[in-house]
Design an enzyme around this catalytic site. Structure first.
Site, PDB file in Angstrom:
ATOM      1  N   GLU A  33       9.764   8.722 -16.709  1.00  0.00           N
ATOM      2  CA  GLU A  33       8.413   9.267 -16.918  1.00  0.00           C
ATOM      3  C   GLU A  33       7.898   8.970 -18.319  1.00  0.00           C
ATOM      4  O   GLU A  33       6.736   8.602 -18.519  1.00  0.00           O
ATOM      5  CB  GLU A  33       8.413  10.786 -16.697  1.00  0.00           C
TER       6      GLU A  33
ATOM      7  N   SER B 107      15.002  21.627 -16.193  1.00  0.00           N
ATOM      8  CA  SER B 107      13.806  22.422 -16.422  1.00  0.00           C
ATOM      9  C   SER B 107      14.223  23.745 -17.055  1.00  0.00           C
ATOM     10  O   SER B 107      15.277  24.295 -16.725  1.00  0.00           O
ATOM     11  CB  SER B 107      13.102  22.678 -15.088  1.00  0.00           C
TER      12      SER B 107
ATOM     13  N   LYS C 233      16.251  21.982 -10.998  1.00  0.00           N
ATOM     14  CA  LYS C 233      15.579  20.716 -11.312  1.00  0.00           C
ATOM     15  C   LYS C 233      16.442  19.721 -12.068  1.00  0.00           C
ATOM     16  O   LYS C 233      17.219  20.082 -12.946  1.00  0.00           O
ATOM     17  CB  LYS C 233      14.305  20.977 -12.141  1.00  0.00           C
TER      18      LYS C 233
ATOM     19  N   HIS D 252       0.832  -1.216   0.000  1.00  0.00           N
ATOM     20  CA  HIS D 252       0.000   0.000   0.000  1.00  0.00           C
ATOM     21  C   HIS D 252       0.865   1.264   0.000  1.00  0.00           C
ATOM     22  O   HIS D 252       0.435   2.303   0.497  1.00  0.00           O
ATOM     23  CB  HIS D 252      -0.940   0.045   1.214  1.00  0.00           C
TER      24      HIS D 252
END
Ligand code: ARG
Length: 459
Positions: free
Chosen positions: A291, A278, A284, A157
């Site tokens: 992704e 970024s 970043k 979980h």
């Protein structure tokens, strides 16, 4: 206007809109080499069977080589008028060899031809995918070996559950990709069937030798029913299903890498070469590869829906709907290959933060089950032991302490069966070493699993 091989019964020309709408050349030109390979085998077989003369076969074979050169040199002209790659190649052959070019299509139809081309294509691609899945497995096993003793929290979980070895966690992905390999291997049996000679749907009246064509093309068997042969795309649906399951595995792996590389987890750092920045936030460093792999899973799931829906309710035998099989298939092959390759390259570029992982495994009461087990060993029934351990967790939370940080007197409040040996019993080392049943996370088991995998992978 190029003449169409099928326009004998037509008195009007095809509407330009229709030509554009029905054309598949932009997509199926990728099959040119498979189409030529299939035609070469067909010609050799026809010459052997004296359906065409040896001279005609030689001229046609030579002509096909020239067409291939033209395509590969970028000199080939494509046009919607000629619909698909099959008609393009046949028409170009006619230009090279003259009227004898019209003999190539004897004893076959585009329906069995396209089925053959897709099978030639997919057989090769499936084997390539299987090879690259082995490379991926090797990288996973090697990384697991290098980090065999790294401890991390195992989750259920997405909540910390019990400590596990990081190598054990990684080897879970080895198991997934191993099953993917086996699924593709099994699917290959259904791909490796030679449909040519089924013609449009009913077979052919020419004395062809289908087994000879099969032998030349190195297929395992010939298809057994001409109607099924030209309308069977099970092998495409099956391949895309397996590819989808494989992509689902990648998407789960990606999700974990993305989480682990966040500051919240900080379990891993993906190297600069495999991350991107970024354009606005200078600090970043994003896990874009993971992704995108996760995102591309959506494309492949979409491709599976597309092929299933295309095939649903199609009456026998060939229907033009089936021309739509190629885009989802090619896209699936290209996407899956790219994802396997980028992962194989990326995994060795991930650094693992051993201390952070170990610290995380020591916080969050991951030894509560073992505390219950401790009581069970001392004769307490498991349900009761579970309840005692649960109460102790509740107590420890109020003290802002872990179970192993409580004093013996505090532990004894909940059960006087608890003794000094509890602290050693609850250590991570001991917790791991007790998980000895087959497939569990003890060092010994993981070492054995790694040995077995290394043996299978020849590393
Ligand atoms: N381009 C077609 C396809 O990919 C080839 C078969 C066409 N057959 C036909 N009877 N129109 O399915």
């Amino acid at each position: 206007m190029a003449q169409k091989p099928w326009d004998g019964r037509f008195s009007q020309t095809t509407d330009k809109m229709v030509e554009k709408f029905t054309s598949s050349i932009d997509v199926d030109k990728a099959l040119y080499a498979c189409d030529i390979e299939g035609s070469i085998a067909h010609l050799k077989m026809m010459a052997q069977q004296s359906i065409i003369t040896q001279d005609e076969a030689a001229a046609l074979l030579n002509g096909l080589e020239k067409v291939r050169d033209k395509i590969e040199n970028g000199e080939f002209q494509y046009s919607d008028t000629l619909e698909d790659i099959h008609m393009h190649i046949e028409s170009a052959l006619g230009e090279v060899v003259g009227t004898v070019g019209k003999k190539l299509h004897t004893g076959r139809s585009r329906n069995d031809q396209v089925a053959l081309d897709v099978r030639i294509y997919l057989k090769k691609e499936t084997k390539a995918i299987m090879d690259s899945l082995l490379d991926l497995q090797k990288v996973i096993v090697t990384t697991a070996k290098q980090n065999i003793d790294v401890v991390m929290p195992g989750y259920t979980h997405l909540q910390r559950a019990q400590p596990v070895l990081f190598s054990h966690h990684l080897m879970a992905y080895y198991e997934m990709f191993k099953r993917d390999y086996e699924r593709f291997e099994d699917c290959l049996k259904r791909i490796d069937v030679m449909p040519l000679g089924s013609a449009a749907l009913a077979g052919t009246t020419y004395p062809i030798n289908r087994d000879l064509t099969r032998e030349i093309l190195k297929f395992a068997k010939v298809s057994d029913n001409s109607m099924d042969s030209v309308s069977d795309r099970d092998f495409v649906m099956e391949f895309i299903s397996h590819a989808t399951i494989c992509m689902i595995h990648f998407s789960r792996f990606s999700e974990e890498l993305i989480l682990w590389s966040s500051s919240e987890f900080a379990f891993i750092t993906i190297s600069d070469g495999f991350t991107t920045g970024s354009s606005i936030m200078p600090q970043k460093k994003n896990p874009d590869v993971a992704e995108l792999v996760r995102g591309k899973t959506g494309r492949v799931v979409g491709n599976l829906m597309a092929i299933l829906t295309i095939m649903k309710s199609l009456p026998l035998a060939y229907n033009r709907d089936m021309q739509e099989d190629k885009e989802p298939l090619f896209d699936t092959v290209n996407t899956l290959k790219a994802c396997i390759d980028i992962y194989t390259a990326m995994i060795p570029n991930i650094s693992i933060h051993k201390e952070t992982m170990l610290n995380a495994a020591q916080k969050g009461y991951l030894n509560a089950t073992d505390l219950a087990d401790y009581l069970v060993v001392k004769g307490v029934p498991f349900r009761e032991a579970h309840s005692v351990s649960g109460k102790l967790v509740g107590f420890a939370i109020t003290k802002s302490k872990e179970l192993h940080e409580l004093k013996l007197e505090e532990l004894k409040i909940f059960s006087d069966l608890i003794d000094e040996d509890i602290f050693d019993f609850l250590s991570i080392e001991k917790m791991l070493s007790r998980r000895i049943t087959h497939g569990s996370t003890s060092y010994e088991n993981v070492r054995k699993a790694l040995e077995k995998a290394s043996h299978l992978l020849n590393i």
